[in-house]
Motif scaffolding. Structure first.
Motif, PDB file in Angstrom:
ATOM      1  N   LYS A 135      40.875  38.839  50.907  1.00  0.00           N
ATOM      2  CA  LYS A 135      41.703  39.372  49.828  1.00  0.00           C
ATOM      3  C   LYS A 135      41.575  40.887  49.808  1.00  0.00           C
ATOM      4  O   LYS A 135      40.569  41.450  50.257  1.00  0.00           O
ATOM      5  CB  LYS A 135      41.302  38.775  48.482  1.00  0.00           C
ATOM      6  CG  LYS A 135      39.879  39.093  48.037  1.00  0.00           C
ATOM      7  CD  LYS A 135      39.595  38.430  46.705  1.00  0.00           C
ATOM      8  CE  LYS A 135      38.156  38.746  46.245  1.00  0.00           C
ATOM      9  NZ  LYS A 135      37.857  38.154  44.923  1.00  0.00           N
ATOM     10  N   THR A 136      42.599  41.546  49.280  1.00  0.00           N
ATOM     11  CA  THR A 136      42.612  43.007  49.245  1.00  0.00           C
ATOM     12  C   THR A 136      43.570  43.494  48.169  1.00  0.00           C
ATOM     13  O   THR A 136      44.361  42.712  47.623  1.00  0.00           O
ATOM     14  CB  THR A 136      43.010  43.580  50.622  1.00  0.00           C
ATOM     15  OG1 THR A 136      42.828  44.994  50.617  1.00  0.00           O
ATOM     16  CG2 THR A 136      44.461  43.265  50.943  1.00  0.00           C
ATOM     17  N   GLN A 137      43.500  44.816  47.865  1.00  0.00           N
ATOM     18  CA  GLN A 137      44.415  45.415  46.903  1.00  0.00           C
ATOM     19  C   GLN A 137      45.451  46.259  47.639  1.00  0.00           C
ATOM     20  O   GLN A 137      45.217  46.713  48.761  1.00  0.00           O
ATOM     21  CB  GLN A 137      43.650  46.286  45.907  1.00  0.00           C
ATOM     22  CG  GLN A 137      42.893  47.444  46.554  1.00  0.00           C
ATOM     23  CD  GLN A 137      41.835  48.019  45.644  1.00  0.00           C
ATOM     24  OE1 GLN A 137      40.673  47.693  45.764  1.00  0.00           O
ATOM     25  NE2 GLN A 137      42.258  48.888  44.725  1.00  0.00           N
ATOM     26  N   VAL A 148      47.463  48.363  52.528  1.00  0.00           N
ATOM     27  CA  VAL A 148      46.391  47.738  51.757  1.00  0.00           C
ATOM     28  C   VAL A 148      45.062  48.421  52.058  1.00  0.00           C
ATOM     29  O   VAL A 148      44.932  49.219  52.994  1.00  0.00           O
ATOM     30  CB  VAL A 148      46.291  46.232  52.075  1.00  0.00           C
ATOM     31  CG1 VAL A 148      47.578  45.514  51.719  1.00  0.00           C
ATOM     32  CG2 VAL A 148      45.936  45.999  53.542  1.00  0.00           C
ATOM     33  N   LYS A 149      44.085  48.102  51.244  1.00  0.00           N
ATOM     34  CA  LYS A 149      42.758  48.690  51.425  1.00  0.00           C
ATOM     35  C   LYS A 149      42.112  48.204  52.712  1.00  0.00           C
ATOM     36  O   LYS A 149      41.522  48.985  53.465  1.00  0.00           O
ATOM     37  CB  LYS A 149      41.882  48.333  50.220  1.00  0.00           C
ATOM     38  CG  LYS A 149      40.462  48.909  50.324  1.00  0.00           C
ATOM     39  CD  LYS A 149      39.641  48.544  49.103  1.00  0.00           C
ATOM     40  CE  LYS A 149      38.227  49.131  49.204  1.00  0.00           C
ATOM     41  NZ  LYS A 149      37.402  48.772  48.028  1.00  0.00           N
ATOM     42  N   ASN A 150      42.222  46.906  53.009  1.00  0.00           N
ATOM     43  CA  ASN A 150      41.575  46.321  54.194  1.00  0.00           C
ATOM     44  C   ASN A 150      42.378  45.108  54.646  1.00  0.00           C
ATOM     45  O   ASN A 150      42.501  44.133  53.907  1.00  0.00           O
ATOM     46  CB  ASN A 150      40.134  45.914  53.873  1.00  0.00           C
ATOM     47  CG  ASN A 150      39.366  45.479  55.111  1.00  0.00           C
ATOM     48  OD1 ASN A 150      39.924  45.377  56.201  1.00  0.00           O
ATOM     49  ND2 ASN A 150      38.076  45.239  54.943  1.00  0.00           N
ATOM     50  N   ALA A 151      42.927  45.174  55.873  1.00  0.00           N
ATOM     51  CA  ALA A 151      43.754  44.068  56.381  1.00  0.00           C
ATOM     52  C   ALA A 151      42.957  43.090  57.243  1.00  0.00           C
ATOM     53  O   ALA A 151      43.540  42.191  57.849  1.00  0.00           O
ATOM     54  CB  ALA A 151      44.907  44.638  57.200  1.00  0.00           C
ATOM     55  N   THR A 152      41.651  43.247  57.269  1.00  0.00           N
ATOM     56  CA  THR A 152      40.818  42.322  58.051  1.00  0.00           C
ATOM     57  C   THR A 152      40.944  40.901  57.506  1.00  0.00           C
ATOM     58  O   THR A 152      40.800  40.661  56.301  1.00  0.00           O
ATOM     59  CB  THR A 152      39.344  42.756  58.004  1.00  0.00           C
ATOM     60  OG1 THR A 152      39.234  44.087  58.514  1.00  0.00           O
ATOM     61  CG2 THR A 152      38.486  41.817  58.833  1.00  0.00           C
TER      62      THR A 152
END
Length: 570
Positions: A135-137, A148-152
C-alpha cells in the motif's frame, strides 16, 4: 598447448597418476506398491526412515479394502528395522482412483485438487482470506497516472483499491508501473492526493491468502493474486504445494477484489473441505499398473519409473506375486544390469510341489526367491499379521553390505522384528527346495529366525550364489562410474597405462577387503589392456577395450566335518 607470449614464470597443473576409483553403494532399495497417498507418476521418492515414508505416502492400508496389495508400508518398515538406511518408493494406484477436488462457488474461479488420488484428499481443508501485499499514498495526479510514494509490490494487471479515508473503496486495475508512477485503467474520483506523514488516503493492492491443512501438515500461501503477470500469481506460488494442485480459472477484473471474485464474499474467511477423492478398488488393479508405462523422462510409472533412477541396487514389489509383474521386474534388473530383484512366493503356496511350480517360472541370476511369509506386529489392527519376506530381506541385504561387504552372502542372518513364520519347513523339505533355488527362512532353537539360503534362481552354476552376482554388479557399476574421465581422452599407451593403474588400485582394495580369492592380487584378478585386446580397427573406431578377470569368493554353503575313531594302535 598454452601460449607463452611474455617473459615470466608460469605454474601449471597436470594429472600424472591414476584417478581414484570409488565403489558404488549396493544397499539402496527400491519398492513399488499401493499406498494411502503419494505421486503415481514421475521419479521414485527418496525415503530415509519409516516416519519419512508415512509423511510422504501415508499410513498403513486396511486388509478389508486392499487385501494382499497392502504390504508396501510394512515392507518399508521392515527394511529399516533390519538395517536398511535409504530406499526409493514408487506408488501404484488402481485405475479408478480419483483425487479430491473443490466444489461450489469457489470452483468456478479456482480449481483446487489433491496432489494425487486417494481418499486422503477428502480430509484436506482449504481456507481463503482477503489480504494485501502493498500500500502507498498518492503524491501527484496526471490524468490516469499517479505518482506514489513507493510503487514496490505493485505490478501491471494487479487489482487495487483506493480508500479516501471515509471507508468507501474505489476498485481499479493497474495498466503499467514505471519507477514510482502507476497508471490505472480508470481515473480515480475525488481528491486522491495525500502528502501527510500518516496518510488517510491509501492506494492498496488486493490479494488473498490460501491456507491448506491436512492432518498435521500446514501450508500457507500468503498474498496470492489472480494476475498472471505478477510473481504472486496463485498458480506460480501454490505450485510449491505438496498437498494440492491449484489453477486459476478466471483473471482479475476492474470492479472487485480477487477474494470476492473467487468466493463471492467481500470480507471474512471462507473454508471448505475437498471431496470426491477415491482409493479405487483392487478389482481394477492389473499387472500393467505395476509394470507401468514409459511416457518419457520424468513421467514414467510403476517399474518403468526406476529407469530414471541409477542409485537403486535392490528391487522388490512386496506381496505382489503375479507372474507377469515379477517377470517384468526381473527383466528390468537384467536389462539395466545394475540391480537385483527380491521376489515373494504366494502365501497360499506352502507345499513343496506348489513352491517349485512358482519357482519354475524364473531363470535369472538377477533375482532370488524367499519363503515363507513372516509374522510381524501390525500397528493398524493391533495384532500380528503375516507379511511377505521381500522387505525384510532387502533390509538384511543392506545390513550385510554395510557390516561385512557385498561379498558376504546375505544368509545366516537374524530377522529383526519377526515373531514367527507362516510355515515351519524342515531339513528334508529344504533338501528339495534349496538346490532348486528357493531360499527358506527357518527358525532354530536358541538361534532365532534366520535366513537359511543364498541362491539365485539361475540354472547357470557360475551364478548360483547371490553374493557372486551382486559382487559383479558392484564391480561393474563402480568401474563404469569411476572411469567416465576416460571418454574422449587420446587413445594411446599413456591412457592405457593410467586406466590399468586406476583399476588395479581399485581391485587391490577390493581384494584386501576379502571379496576376491587368492593370496596375492595377481591370484585374485588380472587386467589386460593394450595391443593384446585392441586391433587398429578398434582404435580407429574409437574403442578402448580392457579385459578384466576376477576370482570372486563363494559362500561356504556346506560345512563338512569328517570324524573318525582314533584307536590306540594308530
Amino acid at each position: 598447448m598454452a601460449d607463452y607470449l611474455s617473459p615470466g614464470v608460469y605454474v601449471e597443473e597436470f594429472d600424472s597418476g591414476a584417478q581414484p576409483l570409488e565403489g558404488v553403494s549396493t544397499s539402496t532399495a527400491g519398492f513399488i506398491g499401493l499406498a494411502q497417498r503419494g505421486p503415481t507418476c514421475g521419479l521414485p521418492l527418496l525415503v530415509t526412515s519409516p516416519a519419512d515414508f508415512h509423511r510422504t505416502f501415508g499410513s498403513y492400508l486396511s486388509e478389508s479394502a486392499f487385501g494382499s496389495y497392502r504390504f508396501l508400508s510394512y515392507a518399508v518398515e521392515q527394511f529399516f528395522t533390519n538395517g536398511g538406511s535409504r530406499c526409493y518408493v514408487m506408488r501404484v494406484a488402481p485405475s479408478d482412483a480419483k483425487p479430491a477436488s473443490n466444489e461450489g462457488r469457489v470452483s468456478e474461479a479456482l480449481s483446487i485438487a489433491a496432489k494425487n488420488p486417494g481418499q486422503w484428499g477428502n480430509l484436506v481443508n482449504v481456507t481463503l482470506s482477503p489480504a494485501s501485499k502493498a500500500k502507498t499514498q498518492i503524491y501527484e495526479v496526471t490524468d490516469k497516472r499517479y505518482r506514489v510514494k513507493n510503487a514496490t509490490g505493485f505490478y501491471a494487471g494487479d487489482v487495487v483499491s483506493f480508500n479516501d479515508g471515509s471507508g468507501e473503496l474505489q476498485w481499479n486495475r493497474i495498466v503499467s508501473v514505471q519507477d514510482n508512477v502507476i497508471e490505472l485503467a480508470e481515473a480515480l474520483e475525488g481528491d486522491v492526493v495525500d502528502t501527510a506523514l500518516l496518510p488517510s488516503k491509501v492506494l492498496a493492492t488486493s490479494e488473498f491468502t490460501l491456507q491448506v491443512v491436512f492432518a498435521d501438515e500446514l501450508e500457507v500461501f500468503e498474498k496470492v493474486s489472480l494476475n498472471p503477470e505478477a510473481p504472486t500469481y496463485v498458480d506460480k506460488v501454490a505450485g510449491r504445494s505438496n498437498l494440492v494442485d491449484v489453477r486459476a480459472l478466471t483473471a482479475t477484473t476492474d470492479s472487485e477484489a480477487p477474494f470476492a471474485t473467487v468466493t463471492g464474499e467481500t470480507e471474512g474467511r471462507v473454508s471448505f473441505v475437498l471431496s470426491g477423492g477415491s482409493d479405487g478398488s483392487v478389482e481394477n488393479l492389473a499387472a500393467s499398473d505395476f509394470i507401468g508405462e514409459d511416457r518419457g523422462p520424468g513421467r514414467r510409472t510403476g517399474i518403468q519409473a526406476f529407469i530414471d533412477n541409477d542409485v537403486v541396487s535392490i528391487m522388490a514389489i512386496p506381496g505382489v506375486t503375479d507372474a507377469n509383474v515379477q517377470l517384468s521386474l526381473v527383466a528390468h534388473c537384467e536389462n539395466l544390469g545394475s540391480r537385483f530383484a527380491i521376489l515373494d512366493i504366494p502365501r497360499e503356496k506352502t507345499k513343496v510341489a506348489d513352491v517349485l511350480t512358482h519357482r519354475d517360472l524364473f531363470d535369472s541370476s538377477y533375482a532370488a526367491l524367499y519363503n515363507p511369509w513372516l509374522s510381524v506386529f501390525d500397528p493398524l489392527d493391533k495384532r500380528n499379521i503375516f507379511v511377505p519376506p521381500s522387505g525384510t530381506m532387502a533390509g538384511i541385504y543392506s545390513r550385510s553390505d554395510t557390516t561385512r561387504g557385498v561379498q558376504k552372502a546375505p544368509a545366516n542372518e537374524v530377522l529383526r522384528g519377526v515373531v514367527g513364520l507362516d510355515v515351519q519347513y524342515n531339513k528334508g523339505e529344504q533338501d528339495i527346495l534349496n538346490p532348486a533355488g528357493v531360499n527358506l527362512i527357518r527358525s532354530f532353537t536358541g538361534q532365532g529366525i534366520r535366513v537359511w539360503g543364498a541362491r539365485t534362481v539361475s540354472s547357470n552354476g557360475l551364478w548360483k550364489y547371490i553374493n557372486v552376482r551382486r559382487l559383479f554388479i558392484f564391480l561393474e557399476e563402480s568401474i563404469k562410474t569411476g572411469t567416465n574421465w576416460v571418454v574422449f581422452e587420446p587413445n594411446n599407451d599413456q591412457l592405457w597405462a593410467r586406466v590399468q593403474r586406476t583399476i588395479d588400485a581399485f581391485l587391490t582394495r577390493v581384494w584386501r577387503a576379502g571379496a576376491l580369492m587368492g593370496n596375492s592380487p595377481s591370484e585374485a584378478f588380472y587386467i589386460d589392456i593394450g595391443r593384446t585386446t585392441m586391433t587398429q580397427d578398434d582404435i580407429d573406431n574409437g574403442r578402448l577395450i580392457c579385459v578384466i578377470g576376477v576370482a570372486p569368493v563363494k559362500p561356504a554353503e556346506f560345512v563338512i566335518f569328517r570324524i573318525t575313531q582314533k584307536t590306540g594302535t594308530e
